[in-house]
Design an enzyme around this catalytic site. Structure first.
Site, PDB file in Angstrom:
ATOM      1  N   TRP A 108      33.711  35.399  40.474  1.00  0.00           N
ATOM      2  CA  TRP A 108      34.932  35.795  40.505  1.00  0.00           C
ATOM      3  C   TRP A 108      35.219  36.786  39.736  1.00  0.00           C
ATOM      4  O   TRP A 108      34.973  36.691  38.327  1.00  0.00           O
ATOM      5  CB  TRP A 108      36.453  34.535  40.338  1.00  0.00           C
ATOM      6  CG  TRP A 108      37.880  35.525  39.775  1.00  0.00           C
ATOM      7  CD1 TRP A 108      38.453  35.919  41.069  1.00  0.00           C
ATOM      8  CD2 TRP A 108      38.353  35.718  39.011  1.00  0.00           C
ATOM      9  NE1 TRP A 108      39.749  36.256  40.082  1.00  0.00           N
ATOM     10  CE2 TRP A 108      40.257  36.297  38.990  1.00  0.00           C
ATOM     11  CE3 TRP A 108      38.247  35.418  37.316  1.00  0.00           C
ATOM     12  CZ2 TRP A 108      40.467  35.964  37.770  1.00  0.00           C
ATOM     13  CZ3 TRP A 108      38.782  35.566  36.399  1.00  0.00           C
ATOM     14  CH2 TRP A 108      40.068  36.466  37.020  1.00  0.00           C
ATOM     15  N   LYS A 146      47.964  41.793  52.944  1.00  0.00           N
ATOM     16  CA  LYS A 146      47.518  41.383  52.275  1.00  0.00           C
ATOM     17  C   LYS A 146      47.281  39.643  52.244  1.00  0.00           C
ATOM     18  O   LYS A 146      47.991  39.165  51.588  1.00  0.00           O
ATOM     19  CB  LYS A 146      47.992  41.952  50.855  1.00  0.00           C
ATOM     20  CG  LYS A 146      46.622  40.993  49.741  1.00  0.00           C
ATOM     21  CD  LYS A 146      47.205  41.634  48.075  1.00  0.00           C
ATOM     22  CE  LYS A 146      45.718  41.373  47.451  1.00  0.00           C
ATOM     23  NZ  LYS A 146      46.788  41.929  46.180  1.00  0.00           N
ATOM     24  N   ARG A 172      43.082  25.628  42.396  1.00  0.00           N
ATOM     25  CA  ARG A 172      43.826  27.303  42.099  1.00  0.00           C
ATOM     26  C   ARG A 172      45.882  26.398  42.477  1.00  0.00           C
ATOM     27  O   ARG A 172      46.473  27.046  43.251  1.00  0.00           O
ATOM     28  CB  ARG A 172      43.947  28.446  42.971  1.00  0.00           C
ATOM     29  CG  ARG A 172      45.231  29.638  41.832  1.00  0.00           C
ATOM     30  CD  ARG A 172      45.012  30.518  42.576  1.00  0.00           C
ATOM     31  NE  ARG A 172      45.956  31.489  42.007  1.00  0.00           N
ATOM     32  CZ  ARG A 172      46.315  32.539  42.307  1.00  0.00           C
ATOM     33  NH1 ARG A 172      46.818  32.858  44.279  1.00  0.00           N
ATOM     34  NH2 ARG A 172      47.479  33.162  41.743  1.00  0.00           N
ATOM     35  N   ASP A 185      45.309  36.679  51.788  1.00  0.00           N
ATOM     36  CA  ASP A 185      44.652  36.228  50.631  1.00  0.00           C
ATOM     37  C   ASP A 185      44.052  34.703  50.795  1.00  0.00           C
ATOM     38  O   ASP A 185      44.842  34.885  51.503  1.00  0.00           O
ATOM     39  CB  ASP A 185      45.149  35.892  49.426  1.00  0.00           C
ATOM     40  CG  ASP A 185      44.953  36.078  48.291  1.00  0.00           C
ATOM     41  OD1 ASP A 185      43.318  36.411  47.849  1.00  0.00           O
ATOM     42  OD2 ASP A 185      44.981  36.887  47.167  1.00  0.00           O
ATOM     43  N   MET A 186      43.093  34.858  49.801  1.00  0.00           N
ATOM     44  CA  MET A 186      42.343  32.844  50.518  1.00  0.00           C
ATOM     45  C   MET A 186      41.446  32.705  48.769  1.00  0.00           C
ATOM     46  O   MET A 186      40.455  32.970  49.020  1.00  0.00           O
ATOM     47  CB  MET A 186      41.026  33.015  51.808  1.00  0.00           C
ATOM     48  CG  MET A 186      40.763  31.965  51.671  1.00  0.00           C
ATOM     49  SD  MET A 186      39.162  31.505  50.637  1.00  0.00           S
ATOM     50  CE  MET A 186      38.754  29.714  52.329  1.00  0.00           C
ATOM     51  N   ASP A 209      52.331  38.196  45.793  1.00  0.00           N
ATOM     52  CA  ASP A 209      52.606  36.723  45.538  1.00  0.00           C
ATOM     53  C   ASP A 209      54.538  36.624  44.963  1.00  0.00           C
ATOM     54  O   ASP A 209      54.236  37.306  43.682  1.00  0.00           O
ATOM     55  CB  ASP A 209      51.703  36.258  44.750  1.00  0.00           C
ATOM     56  CG  ASP A 209      51.886  34.704  45.027  1.00  0.00           C
ATOM     57  OD1 ASP A 209      52.730  34.061  45.537  1.00  0.00           O
ATOM     58  OD2 ASP A 209      50.799  33.643  44.372  1.00  0.00           O
ATOM     59  N   ASP A 255      39.484  41.600  41.728  1.00  0.00           N
ATOM     60  CA  ASP A 255      40.110  40.758  40.971  1.00  0.00           C
ATOM     61  C   ASP A 255      40.475  41.691  39.832  1.00  0.00           C
ATOM     62  O   ASP A 255      41.044  41.512  39.080  1.00  0.00           O
ATOM     63  CB  ASP A 255      40.696  39.380  40.648  1.00  0.00           C
ATOM     64  CG  ASP A 255      41.414  39.291  42.593  1.00  0.00           C
ATOM     65  OD1 ASP A 255      41.776  39.282  42.688  1.00  0.00           O
ATOM     66  OD2 ASP A 255      41.543  37.575  42.402  1.00  0.00           O
ATOM     67  N   CYS A 259      41.716  39.904  50.869  1.00  0.00           N
ATOM     68  CA  CYS A 259      41.482  39.285  50.135  1.00  0.00           C
ATOM     69  C   CYS A 259      41.162  37.728  49.981  1.00  0.00           C
ATOM     70  O   CYS A 259      42.132  37.237  50.059  1.00  0.00           O
ATOM     71  CB  CYS A 259      42.924  39.924  49.210  1.00  0.00           C
ATOM     72  SG  CYS A 259      43.056  39.399  47.762  1.00  0.00           S
TER      73      CYS A 259
END
Length: 706
Positions: free
Chosen positions: A167, A443, A410, A445-446, A334, A509, A487
């Site tokens: 990451w 967008k 997360r 995300d995962m 978010d 990121d 993303c």
């Protein structure tokens, strides 16, 4: 004599011997179409002898190598039928050629297994695509443990370049010499993953950006994968790639089939740049799903500006300031939905938070549109938090193995998209959001890996990946005007197959310009710039805590699908004007950046990146100094892609002010606004360059003079 067939593209030729089992005899520079007699002669020329102390028959390195035929390397198919039929021997049955696709049918009548092999040679780019389907023709179920795509390599291919990462530090490369044995990479994280990108390069030793024979491979799959490069004891070499199947994932009933992901292959005799010239046009022609005539709008994404702190009146100010600096697409990240104040709760409850947005999102969307911008929204549909209404209502929708404690990542769980009720709920929720609002962009995300993925008690990463494709396809069909960004905590899900549903990748990121230089360089091998999300972040990176001036950040973000990641209200006026400058610069060169040919130049000094984009009329070049220069003088800039007989205007677009005192006297041309020089000089002699400070960049524009 065995049967041989030929496929031709504009630039290359593929020759396949079909029986007893299909084997590639040649793939390389175009040969004129061979008649039947010439194909026989070609086969005689390439026929192998038999070695001492070995099997008394020749063992082809076929398109699906078989252990049952005494191929002692990696078999293409590993399967069994209750412990039997485990070592099949396939025989060529028939074939068809339709345009640029060769389809081959092979059978093992003893094991009652059929293979269907497809090879497609793209006429324009010469990218070769390969896939295999296995079909069970028996009433007893066939368990498939592995079905991989094998490609032979010549003897000079003795160096592997693989891609690893983590990451915020994706797409790092390493090289391994390949003389004996195998180099293996496996990804079991349930998504393409930051750690192991499903691609590799294999070539002659020390292949570089501009030189050497090199083959590029990309497996178009968004789940688990494995690939290996192998040298057999007889010296023959191969690359093999496919989906990494978990135990029991694929069990075929009679006449059921399993098909591999597609393996895309390109070859270059001019180094890594030659692969860019193959992969980029192929993607632009066949995989990109957005309108090529629509410009890629400059983004402002709110995440690094406000995180979870959403206030409509403040967002209204951000929207106004974003328009002033030239933003074309405003994205609320978010934190917009019910109860979402941090990453510990509410994921899965896809309703606008009435406490934060008492009037909903519509007033902000209207303001965005009235200022000439498109509105985008962040979502993460595949996940839910334990602290969410969705989990409290439907804990059975959790993708996990029964009897074990589910692991959060997360602070969230993965939803089982193979559960039809879960699938329908999520589709209904997103469809409602898109139907009720004028949204042009999601967008998507995962943010976590998949652990112990089970559906109805069986391993289900394959099923989860297929369900994701089905979900995205359905959403695309219902809302064709909405673009989707892939993303996954940044670069965790980037591959050719997700491109059939998504229009952009969030590359990382990490917006630290120094880290981005390496990430974007390696991404550019496979993907053209218009797919690469490249944002100018704040002066202080939120992932590395490192500081860079706006010019290094701006030039680094210039060569992609540009955006900014900031709170424009809080920034100083000088910083906002600098953001505006680079947005305008990107728009000026966007037609070139998003249609031209990307390149990187070889540098003796590895602390320097020299790269750019060119077409027949102009070239934009960036010189990025990553660390202290190795030498007291910079290596001249040689541009071998220019025409020798033309004249070119050379202009300095940006030179870092901090670097002006590093030399007693800079090269004289840098003091001129524009100089005109001959193309043969730029190709063969090179443009003298000034020294740069570490972590800075200069920008040069070269235009053909008429």
């Amino acid at each position: 004599m065995n049967k041989t067939v030929q496929l031709n593209s504009q630039q290359s030729t593929l020759i396949v011997c079909l029986n007893p089992m299909p084997e590639i005899l040649y793939w390389g520079e175009r040969l004129e179409p061979l008649n039947e007699q010439e194909l026989v002669q070609f086969q005689l020329m390439t026929e192998r002898g038999l070695m001492q102390a070995r099997i008394d028959e020749d063992v082809p390195l076929s398109l699906c190598p078989e252990l049952g035929r005494a191929n002692f390397g990696s078999p293409g198919l590993e399967a069994h039928r209750e412990g039997k039929s485990w070592a099949p021997q396939f025989i060529y049955d028939s074939h068809q050629i339709n345009a640029q696709t060769l389809s081959i049918k092979c059978q093992d009548i003893v094991a009652s297994i059929e293979l269907q092999i497809a090879l497609t040679l793209d006429d324009d780019s010469s990218v070769l695509a390969k896939s295999i389907k296995v079909i069970n023709r028996d009433s007893t179920p066939l368990t498939v443990n592995k079905l991989a795509l094998t490609f032979p390599l010549p003897y000079q291919a003795n160096q592997v370049m693989s891609f690893h990462g983590r990451w915020s530090r994706e797409l790092q490369s390493q090289r391994v010499r390949l003389d004996h044995g195998q180099f293996i990479q496996e990804n079991r994280r349930g998504r393409t993953s930051h750690e192991y990108f499903p691609s590799c390069l294999i070539g002659e030793e020390n292949f570089s950006e501009e030189k050497g024979d090199v083959w590029g491979f990309h497996l178009a799959w968004s789940g688990n994968h494995a690939w290996k490069a192998e040298v057999k004891s007889d010296g023959r070499r191969l690359m093999q790639a496919g989906e990494l199947l978990l135990p029991g994932e694929v069990i075929l009933k009679q006449n059921e089939s399993y098909q591999t992901p597609t393996l895309y292959i390109a070859h270059s005799r001019s180094g890594i740049n030659g692969l860019r010239t193959k992969f980029h046009p192929f993607i632009r022609q066949h995989l990109i799903r957005f309108d090529r005539h629509k410009v890629r709008p400059v983004h402002l994404n709110t995440w690094e500006g406000i995180y979870f702190d959403h206030n409509p009146s403040y967002l209204s100010e951000m929207i106004s300031e974003a328009a002033k600096i030239g933003v074309e697409r405003f994205i609320i990240d978010d934190g917009w939905f019910k109860g979402r104040n941090n990453d510990k709760a509410a994921l899965g409850d896809w309703l606008v938070d009435k406490n934060k947005y008492p009037q909903g999102l519509t007033p902000l969307i209207k303001q965005v549109n009235e200022l000439g911008m498109e509105f985008g929204l962040w979502v993460e549909p595949e996940m839910f938090n334990p602290d969410s209404d969705l989990f409290r209502t439907h804990p059975e929708w959790l993708l996990a193995s029964e009897g074990y404690s589910a692991v959060t990542g997360r602070n969230q769980y993965v939803l089982d998209l193979q559960n039809s009720e879960c699938f329908d709920y999520l589709y209904s929720a997103l469809n409602q959001i898109l139907s009720d609002h004028h949204i042009g962009y999601l967008k998507w995300d995962m943010n976590r890996e998949i652990v112990q993925a089970s559906h109805l008690g069986r391993a289900a990463v394959n099923g989860q990946t297929q369900a994701l494709y089905k979900f995205l396809s359905k959403l695309n069909q219902s809302h064709p005007e909405v673009e989707i960004e892939s993303c996954s905590s940044g670069g965790g899900r980037m591959d050719f197959e997700i491109l059939r549903y998504a229009c952009r990748f969030w590359t990382s990121d990490c917006n630290d310009a120094l880290e981005r230089q390496t990430i974007q360089r390696n991404m550019s091998i496979f993907f053209p710039p218009e797919l690469m999300g490249a944002h100018i972040g704040p002066e202080k990176s939120h992932t590395t805590r490192r500081r860079h001036d706006i010019h290094f950040r701006g030039i680094t973000a210039l060569f992609g699908h540009m955006g900014v990641e900031l709170d424009p209200v809080a920034e100083s006026e000088s910083e906002k004007q600098a953001f505006k400058h680079y947005i305008e610069l990107h728009k000026q060169f966007r037609p070139l950046l998003h249609s031209g040919q990307s390149f990187f130049l070889d540098s003796r000094d590895h602390s320097r990146h020299a790269y750019g984009v060119f077409d027949k009329q102009q070239t934009l070049v960036a010189i990025a100094q990553l660390a202290m220069p190795e030498y007291m003088l910079m290596e001249p800039l040689k541009l071998g892609m220019l025409e020798s007989d033309g004249d070119y205007r050379v202009s300095m677009v940006h030179f870092p002010h901090s670097s002006r005192g590093l030399m007693k006297r800079q090269p004289d041309w840098t003091q001129e606004q524009t100089i005109v020089v001959k193309g043969c000089w730029l190709k063969n002699v090179g443009l003298s360059l000034p020294i740069l400070d570490p972590e800075s960049a200069m920008l040069i524009h070269i235009e053909k003079s008429h």
